[in-house]
Design a protein around this motif. Structure first.
Motif, PDB file in Angstrom:
ATOM      1  N   SER A  75       1.023  -1.406  -0.029  1.00 52.90           N
ATOM      2  CA  SER A  75       0.059   0.186  -0.038  1.00 52.90           C
ATOM      3  C   SER A  75       1.002   1.285  -0.078  1.00 52.90           C
ATOM      4  CB  SER A  75      -0.989   0.039   1.321  1.00 52.90           C
ATOM      5  OG  SER A  75      -1.318  -1.032   1.934  1.00 52.90           O
ATOM      6  N   LEU A  76       0.373   2.405  -0.561  1.00 49.32           N
ATOM      7  CA  LEU A  76       0.882   3.640  -0.439  1.00 49.32           C
ATOM      8  C   LEU A  76      -0.209   4.467  -0.233  1.00 49.32           C
ATOM      9  CD1 LEU A  76       2.990   3.598  -3.804  1.00 49.32           C
ATOM     10  CD2 LEU A  76       3.753   3.836  -1.400  1.00 49.32           C
ATOM     11  N   PRO A  77       0.027   5.913   0.107  1.00 44.89           N
ATOM     12  CA  PRO A  77      -0.887   6.927   0.328  1.00 44.89           C
ATOM     13  C   PRO A  77      -1.528   7.164  -1.326  1.00 44.89           C
ATOM     14  CG  PRO A  77       1.222   7.760   1.222  1.00 44.89           C
ATOM     15  CD  PRO A  77       1.457   6.365   0.589  1.00 44.89           C
ATOM     16  N   LYS A  78      -2.814   7.648  -1.229  1.00 49.20           N
ATOM     17  CA  LYS A  78      -3.430   7.894  -2.502  1.00 49.20           C
ATOM     18  C   LYS A  78      -2.831   9.007  -3.376  1.00 49.20           C
ATOM     19  CE  LYS A  78      -8.347   8.508  -3.080  1.00 49.20           C
ATOM     20  NZ  LYS A  78      -8.305   9.247  -4.504  1.00 49.20           N
ATOM     21  N   GLU A  79      -2.247   9.880  -2.846  1.00 50.68           N
ATOM     22  CA  GLU A  79      -1.693  10.872  -3.820  1.00 50.68           C
ATOM     23  C   GLU A  79      -0.596  10.089  -4.637  1.00 50.68           C
ATOM     24  OE1 GLU A  79      -2.149  11.039  -0.148  1.00 50.68           O
ATOM     25  OE2 GLU A  79      -0.270  11.871  -0.138  1.00 50.68           O
ATOM     26  N   LYS A  80       0.121   9.406  -3.939  1.00 47.72           N
ATOM     27  CA  LYS A  80       1.299   8.556  -4.536  1.00 47.72           C
ATOM     28  C   LYS A  80       0.751   7.453  -5.320  1.00 47.72           C
ATOM     29  CE  LYS A  80       4.891   9.411  -1.231  1.00 47.72           C
ATOM     30  NZ  LYS A  80       5.986   8.996  -0.355  1.00 47.72           N
ATOM     31  N   VAL A  81      -0.360   6.884  -5.140  1.00 42.54           N
ATOM     32  CA  VAL A  81      -0.936   5.876  -5.832  1.00 42.54           C
ATOM     33  C   VAL A  81      -1.368   6.725  -7.311  1.00 42.54           C
ATOM     34  CG1 VAL A  81      -2.938   4.445  -6.567  1.00 42.54           C
ATOM     35  CG2 VAL A  81      -1.657   4.307  -4.326  1.00 42.54           C
ATOM     36  N   LYS A 139       9.253   6.585   5.942  1.00 44.53           N
ATOM     37  CA  LYS A 139       9.796   5.368   5.495  1.00 44.53           C
ATOM     38  C   LYS A 139       9.299   4.362   6.331  1.00 44.53           C
ATOM     39  CE  LYS A 139      13.383   2.589   3.826  1.00 44.53           C
ATOM     40  NZ  LYS A 139      14.869   2.186   3.618  1.00 44.53           N
ATOM     41  N   VAL A 140       9.671   4.740   7.694  1.00 41.58           N
ATOM     42  CA  VAL A 140       9.504   3.795   8.865  1.00 41.58           C
ATOM     43  C   VAL A 140       7.959   3.287   9.018  1.00 41.58           C
ATOM     44  CG1 VAL A 140       9.946   3.285  11.494  1.00 41.58           C
ATOM     45  CG2 VAL A 140      11.733   4.488  10.147  1.00 41.58           C
ATOM     46  N   GLU A 141       7.189   4.487   8.944  1.00 44.35           N
ATOM     47  CA  GLU A 141       5.765   3.923   9.070  1.00 44.35           C
ATOM     48  C   GLU A 141       5.289   3.117   7.766  1.00 44.35           C
ATOM     49  OE1 GLU A 141       2.773   5.198  11.500  1.00 44.35           O
ATOM     50  OE2 GLU A 141       4.524   4.320  12.347  1.00 44.35           O
ATOM     51  N   LYS A 142       5.854   3.716   6.649  1.00 46.40           N
ATOM     52  CA  LYS A 142       5.404   2.793   5.230  1.00 46.40           C
ATOM     53  C   LYS A 142       5.466   1.473   5.523  1.00 46.40           C
ATOM     54  CE  LYS A 142       7.516   2.849   1.681  1.00 46.40           C
ATOM     55  NZ  LYS A 142       8.565   3.563   0.579  1.00 46.40           N
ATOM     56  N   TRP A 143       6.873   1.120   5.974  1.00 41.04           N
ATOM     57  CA  TRP A 143       7.122  -0.326   6.102  1.00 41.04           C
ATOM     58  C   TRP A 143       6.363  -1.008   7.366  1.00 41.04           C
ATOM     59  CZ3 TRP A 143       8.479  -2.608   1.954  1.00 41.04           C
ATOM     60  CH2 TRP A 143       9.105  -2.354   1.004  1.00 41.04           C
ATOM     61  N   PHE A 144       6.416  -0.174   8.446  1.00 42.88           N
ATOM     62  CA  PHE A 144       5.613  -1.054   9.230  1.00 42.88           C
ATOM     63  C   PHE A 144       4.188  -1.317   9.154  1.00 42.88           C
ATOM     64  CE2 PHE A 144       8.721   0.439  12.846  1.00 42.88           C
ATOM     65  CZ  PHE A 144       9.002  -0.652  13.247  1.00 42.88           C
ATOM     66  N   PHE A 145       3.634  -0.411   8.162  1.00 42.76           N
ATOM     67  CA  PHE A 145       2.374  -0.752   7.984  1.00 42.76           C
ATOM     68  C   PHE A 145       1.956  -1.818   7.147  1.00 42.76           C
ATOM     69  CE2 PHE A 145      -1.465   0.194   5.072  1.00 42.76           C
ATOM     70  CZ  PHE A 145      -2.526   0.307   5.915  1.00 42.76           C
TER      71      PHE A 145
END
Lengths: 196, 147
Positions: free
Chosen positions: A81-87, B115-121
């Motif tokens: 998953s990625l934040p919507k804007e990035k998607v 970055k840390v939050e993205k990968w933990f998520f």
């Protein structure tokens, strides 16, 4: 060889243009495959290049990229998953440069309009190119691990180079072309730097 | 002739690529592992789940090594991709190298909050089937700092 359309420009502008084109030709790999231009969008490179190489958009039709980008929370058995804007940004870039935006892409061969393939590695052209040349045991090699690990065999894949025998690195999976003794010899003689 | 042209072109593209070679490090380091820990400590306290003794490397290690249920079948553990010995480089399921998770080996880790939050998520949802709590995140980073 590769087709390249040169703009015909008069006078000084033409000269300048020619100079710029020559400069670009020296800086860019001259043999880079025009069919699969490297990813130029920085966000796509970063976000789609962390688990595998960022695949060139010209490998799948626009509808496939749309579906992939809309289902990132269940991405081939992983959460990507990625934040919507990035998607939205990445989706727009991939769709704009997709296989079906290109003239007679080989990747679109046998891809019916009502089929939305999610894998490059299931496209008839990809399967065809790989079933003849790659020994079946190569796919089980732990250094390959996955068909999607293009860089295991195409060492310059991230630069969009797949078709020049000289630049293939078979690394013992099949035949070894180019007369390289081993990986180090290959890297040394090609000036290749291991980026990752 | 062809060879020579190619060599020049390659040198050129190697120069171009030099600047963007590293896949994992982010250009601007917005913070530090200590700042991440501070953030998670505040979140854990606010949620009322912070134990007396604070974060624990032992619990972080257990989380890292355990086989979990509830996540996606292909990724039962953090060590599906990272190495049991966190000072060793891991590999993704598509064969790409992952730098060691131990801070001593990869000093720019746990510093970029985004970055840390993205990968933990992502990774917690893949492995545990849910997001990690601030306590688990703090324990995990505490373990990696100790390695």
């Amino acid at each position: 060889m590769h087709r390249k359309r040169l703009p015909i420009l008069p006078g000084a502008a033409g000269m300048l243009m020619a100079g710029a084109l020559f400069g670009a030709a020296v800086m860019m790999p001259a043999w880079a495959d025009e069919r699969y231009p490297p990813v130029t969008d920085e966000l796509t490179k970063k976000e789609c290049g962390s688990c595998h190489m960022a695949f060139q958009p010209a490998f799948l039709p626009a509808r496939s990229w749309a579906k992939i980008m809309d289902t990132l929370d269940d991405h081939f058995g992983e959460d990507a998953s990625l934040p919507k804007e990035k998607v939205e940004h990445i989706k727009a870039y991939l769709m704009k440069n997709a296989a079906d935006t290109r003239w007679r892409s080989k990747m679109m061969r046998g891809v019916r309009k009502d089929w939305t393939p999610l894998r490059i590695t299931e496209l008839p052209y990809w399967v065809h190119e790989h079933e003849e040349e790659v020994r079946p045991s190569a796919w089980k090699d732990p250094r390959v691990k996955s068909k999607a690990n293009c860089k295991a065999c195409h060492r310059l894949a991230d630069r969009g180079i797949y078709d020049d025998d000289d630049y293939y690195e078979y690394r013992g999976y099949g035949l070894k072309r180019g007369g390289y003794r081993d990986d180090d010899d290959y890297k040394y003689r090609r000036g290749y730097r291991d980026d990752d | 002739m062809k060879k020579a042209t190619l060599a020049i072109a390659l040198a050129g593209s190697a120069m171009l690529l030099g600047g963007v070679a590293s896949g994992t490090s982010t250009a601007a380091l917005a913070g530090s592992p200590q700042e991440m820990l501070k953030r998670y400590a505040e979140e854990a306290k606010a949620a009322g789940i912070m134990p007396e003794g604070g974060f624990s490397a032992e619990r972080g290690k257990a989380l890292y090594l355990a086989d979990h249920k509830g996540g996606k079948p292909a990724t039962p553990s953090c060590t599906t991709c990272h190495m049991k010995d966190p000072t060793q480089p891991g590999r993704t399921r598509t064969g790409k190298l992952i730098k060691p998770m131990a801070l001593s080996k990869t000093p720019d880790r746990y510093s970029d909050p985004e970055k840390v939050e993205k990968w933990f998520f992502r990774n917690c949802r893949s492995v545990l089937g849910r997001e990690c709590t601030p306590l688990e995140k703090g324990d995990f980073i505490t373990f990696m700092i100790s390695q």
